[in-house]
Design an enzyme around this catalytic site. Structure first.
Site, PDB file in Angstrom:
ATOM      1  N   ARG A 277      78.281  15.711 -39.520  1.00 38.13           N
ATOM      2  CA  ARG A 277      79.207  15.754 -39.644  1.00 38.13           C
ATOM      3  C   ARG A 277      80.271  16.607 -39.315  1.00 38.13           C
ATOM      4  O   ARG A 277      79.701  17.779 -39.359  1.00 38.13           O
ATOM      5  CB  ARG A 277      79.361  16.330 -41.529  1.00 38.13           C
TER       6      ARG A 277
ATOM      7  N   THR B 103      84.207   3.068 -40.185  1.00 44.34           N
ATOM      8  CA  THR B 103      82.184   3.721 -39.927  1.00 44.34           C
ATOM      9  C   THR B 103      81.480   2.516 -39.131  1.00 44.34           C
ATOM     10  O   THR B 103      81.469   1.318 -39.042  1.00 44.34           O
ATOM     11  CB  THR B 103      81.800   4.170 -41.030  1.00 44.34           C
TER      12      THR B 103
ATOM     13  N   ASN C  52      86.166   7.823 -39.952  1.00 48.36           N
ATOM     14  CA  ASN C  52      87.409   7.442 -41.045  1.00 48.36           C
ATOM     15  C   ASN C  52      87.471   6.253 -40.934  1.00 48.36           C
ATOM     16  O   ASN C  52      87.280   4.779 -40.770  1.00 48.36           O
ATOM     17  CB  ASN C  52      87.313   8.495 -41.453  1.00 48.36           C
TER      18      ASN C  52
ATOM     19  N   GLU D 199      88.432  13.191 -40.677  1.00 50.56           N
ATOM     20  CA  GLU D 199      87.671  12.687 -41.743  1.00 50.56           C
ATOM     21  C   GLU D 199      88.019  14.051 -42.174  1.00 50.56           C
ATOM     22  O   GLU D 199      87.634  13.467 -44.133  1.00 50.56           O
ATOM     23  CB  GLU D 199      85.937  13.367 -41.196  1.00 50.56           C
TER      24      GLU D 199
ATOM     25  N   SER E 232      80.712  12.702 -48.518  1.00 52.51           N
ATOM     26  CA  SER E 232      81.015  11.197 -47.101  1.00 52.51           C
ATOM     27  C   SER E 232      79.813  10.164 -48.169  1.00 52.51           C
ATOM     28  O   SER E 232      79.466  10.980 -48.872  1.00 52.51           O
ATOM     29  CB  SER E 232      79.835  11.687 -45.757  1.00 52.51           C
ATOM     30  N   SER E 233      80.262   9.183 -48.234  1.00 51.80           N
ATOM     31  CA  SER E 233      79.095   8.559 -48.844  1.00 51.80           C
ATOM     32  C   SER E 233      78.435   7.831 -47.839  1.00 51.80           C
ATOM     33  O   SER E 233      77.409   6.385 -48.101  1.00 51.80           O
ATOM     34  CB  SER E 233      79.838   7.143 -49.524  1.00 51.80           C
TER      35      SER E 233
HETATM   36  N1  GLY Z   1      84.046   9.017 -43.733  1.00 49.65           N
HETATM   37  C1  GLY Z   1      83.370   7.672 -44.463  1.00 49.65           C
HETATM   38  C2  GLY Z   1      82.720   8.623 -45.080  1.00 49.65           C
HETATM   39  O1  GLY Z   1      81.932   9.418 -44.562  1.00 49.65           O
HETATM   40  O2  GLY Z   1      81.331   8.606 -46.265  1.00 49.65           O
END
Ligand code: GLY
Length: 565
Positions: free
Chosen positions: A106, A377, A397, A416, A448-449
């Site tokens: 990340r 993504t 992102n 991001e 993040s998701s």
């Molecule tokens: N940028 C999308 C996520 O990390 O959830």
């Protein structure tokens, strides 16, 4: 110049794959979690990325080498979704010792970042400051993750696994329908350098145009030749920092030099007899999935409950996403009560508050603030003949990230930083307000998701994930529930989707996700329904059945390709 169209490209690759283009391999007797001997499988968002993986398998590479090749190729051919200027999560299963590892690549906030960097003097978030241009970009993690995967888990040299991506950047690839649409919609957001690189005769590329990225090919070559230092030091790093600082960013050479991936333990949760291995913080995925499934188990949820079952899913999501907003952030900076949030007791407590006949208003739950997520993504799933697996979700992102490209690098910067909470008091791109655990700090990773996930049970293994911002987690949830109920890979990828994330207090759904009768019933239960005018997500799934049969499917919503050979 016109070249192959997206569909022709997919057809061409299928032909190229020739005899290998079966989506489902014939069964053979092997143990429940191992693929039929000799079978490799890939599902990715682009046919060239899938082809790159099979090139690497043919060269003797394993699933981890293939993951390097796919990631790098997607960085070239799907610049909307991920890239060297972004980051991602790679969930690994190593067959030789059954070890499961979460590689966290990340992005991190630059050292000069601070809590109020996107706020005006009244503490309100400044529109688009965390989304457009180099100030919106975190320090990229993807190049470091590719080096890490190749060095620690691969069998081939990094340079070999990067070769297909370098070729695609240098020799070009055909612009597909989806990418052409994205260029059309986002052209004005792109920086002058990005427009210079992508333009065909001064205009945004259209379907079939051949896109060349010689600067990106050179950057990939430097990474191939010098590993971490090829991107994070030397000429590439200097150009990235020069570009960033000249155009309003705050990156430093030291930010790049000091970037490292982190290996973390994946989350493990259970639903009935299925073990779910997924993304730990700084992703919200594994905890939110586990908490939702825990509630459904406590409620005795079944597939055949019709609209009552959908109501229970929505209510469980509402509560799990509230926890997400209240508690989750980078675990290196905030204390995340992971064990409690994933415990059976907690799931039972949340489930006990669910009325089987009525929607709870999110405003009636104890308040929490929800952090932002982006809609772009990419995801891919890989299985090799030895049983090694990768589920990887990567991102810049928003589409094309921040839109900024540092001159001479071919690298599009992510945005991001918008996944942090820019302010506790102001809305973000999605109308959501911020949360304390996700405030900006130097070197911190934004929440993040992204939820690359494995499910393992008596009936086999599922390798799954998808792009889609905050809806990622619900898409993976739907996939898990369907797989636990016996659905195959293609059915899982095609499932109609609906989503609730606590705030805003609405049920979003794709066209066709609910029947008219279900909509009426949900409305009468008190749900606020928000129909979407288009589909979302791009799920990539591989399944291994108990008898070793392998199947793969790429979401019919996208232009990707799944292949088993
Ligand atoms: N940028 C999308 C996520 O990390 O959830």
């Amino acid at each position: 110049m016109r070249w192959w169209g997206g569909r022709r490209l997919a057809v061409g690759l299928l032909l190229w794959c020739g005899a290998l283009s079966t989506l489902i391999a014939a069964p053979d007797a092997v143990s429940a979690h191992e693929p039929r001997a000799g079978v490799n499988a890939v599902a990715s968002a682009h046919p060239l990325a899938t082809a790159a993986a099979f090139e690497i398998f043919a060269a003797g590479g394993n699933a981890f080498d293939a993951a390097v090749a796919i990631s790098a190729t997607l960085a070239v051919v799907e610049p909307t979704g991920s890239g060297l200027g972004g980051g991602g999560f790679w969930l690994l299963h190593r067959a030789s010792d059954q070890r499961q590892i979460f590689v966290d690549g990340r992005e991190t906030a630059p050292a000069a970042a601070h809590e109020r960097m996107y706020q005006d003097s009244d503490g309100k978030a400044i529109d688009k400051a965390s989304r457009d241009g180099p100030l919106a970009a975190g320090i990229p993690g993807e190049p470091a993750a590719l080096v890490h995967l190749a060095e620690r888990y691969g069998k081939l040299d990094l340079a070999r696994s990067l070769a297909p991506a370098i070729r695609a950047a240098r020799d070009g690839f055909a612009c597909d329908d989806k990418l052409a649409g994205a260029f059309d919609r986002h052209w004005r957001r792109l920086s002058a350098e990005a427009r210079r690189v992508f333009a065909i005769d001064g205009l945004p590329p259209v379907t079939g145009d051949r896109i060349l990225q010689p600067e990106l090919a050179l950057t990939l070559q430097r990474l191939a030749g010098n590993g971490h230092a090829g991107f994070y030091r030397g000429e590439v790093a200097q150009r990235l920092v020069d570009g960033s600082r000249r155009d309003g960013g705050i990156w430093s050479l030291e930010d790049l030099r000091s970037y490292r991936v982190v290996e973390r333990k994946p989350t493990v949760s259970h639903f009935r007899n299925v073990r779910i291995v997924s993304a730990p913080p700084p992703s919200a995925g594994g905890i939110t999935l586990g908490a939702t499934l825990g509630q459904l188990e406590a409620l005795g949820w079944r597939e055949d409950q019709g609209v009552s079952g959908k109501h229970l899913v929505i209510e469980a999501l509402r509560r799990a996403y509230r926890d997400r907003a209240a508690w989750l952030g980078d675990p290196d900076f905030v204390q995340v009560p992971q064990r409690r949030l994933l415990s059976t007791d907690h799931a039972r407590t949340l489930a006990a508050g669910i009325d089987p006949d009525r929607a709870t208003r999110s405003a009636d739950l104890e308040p929490a603030r929800s952090p932002p997520q982006g809609p772009q993504t990419t995801h891919f799933s890989v299985l090799d003949a030895q049983g090694n697996r990768v589920a990887a979700t990567l991102s810049v992102n928003l589409p094309f990230g921040s839109g900024y490209m540092a001159p001479g690098t071919g690298v599009l910067f992510n945005d991001e930083m918008d996944d942090f909470s820019a302010s506790l008091e102001s809305s973000n791109a999605y109308g959501l307000i911020g949360s304390e655990p996700n405030l900006i700090r130097p070197h911190k990773r934004p929440l993040s998701s992204m939820s690359p996930t494995f499910a393992e049970g008596p009936h086999g293994v599922l390798i799954v994930g998808t792009p889609g911002g905050s809806r990622i987690i619900t898409m993976v949830l739907h996939a898990l529930l369907a797989w636990a109920g016996g659905a195959d890979a293609q059915a899982i990828a095609a499932l109609p989707r609906y989503h609730h994330q606590y705030l805003p207090d609405v049920v979003q759904f794709e066209p066709g996700a609910f029947t008219a009768a279900e909509r009426q019933a949900l409305h009468e239960m008190g749900h606020v329904l928000r129909p979407l005018d288009s589909t979302y997500g791009n799920l990539q799934a591989i399944t291994v059945a108990a008898d070793g049969t392998v199947a793969a499917a790429s979401d019919p919503r996208g232009v990707g390709l799944a292949h088993v050979e």
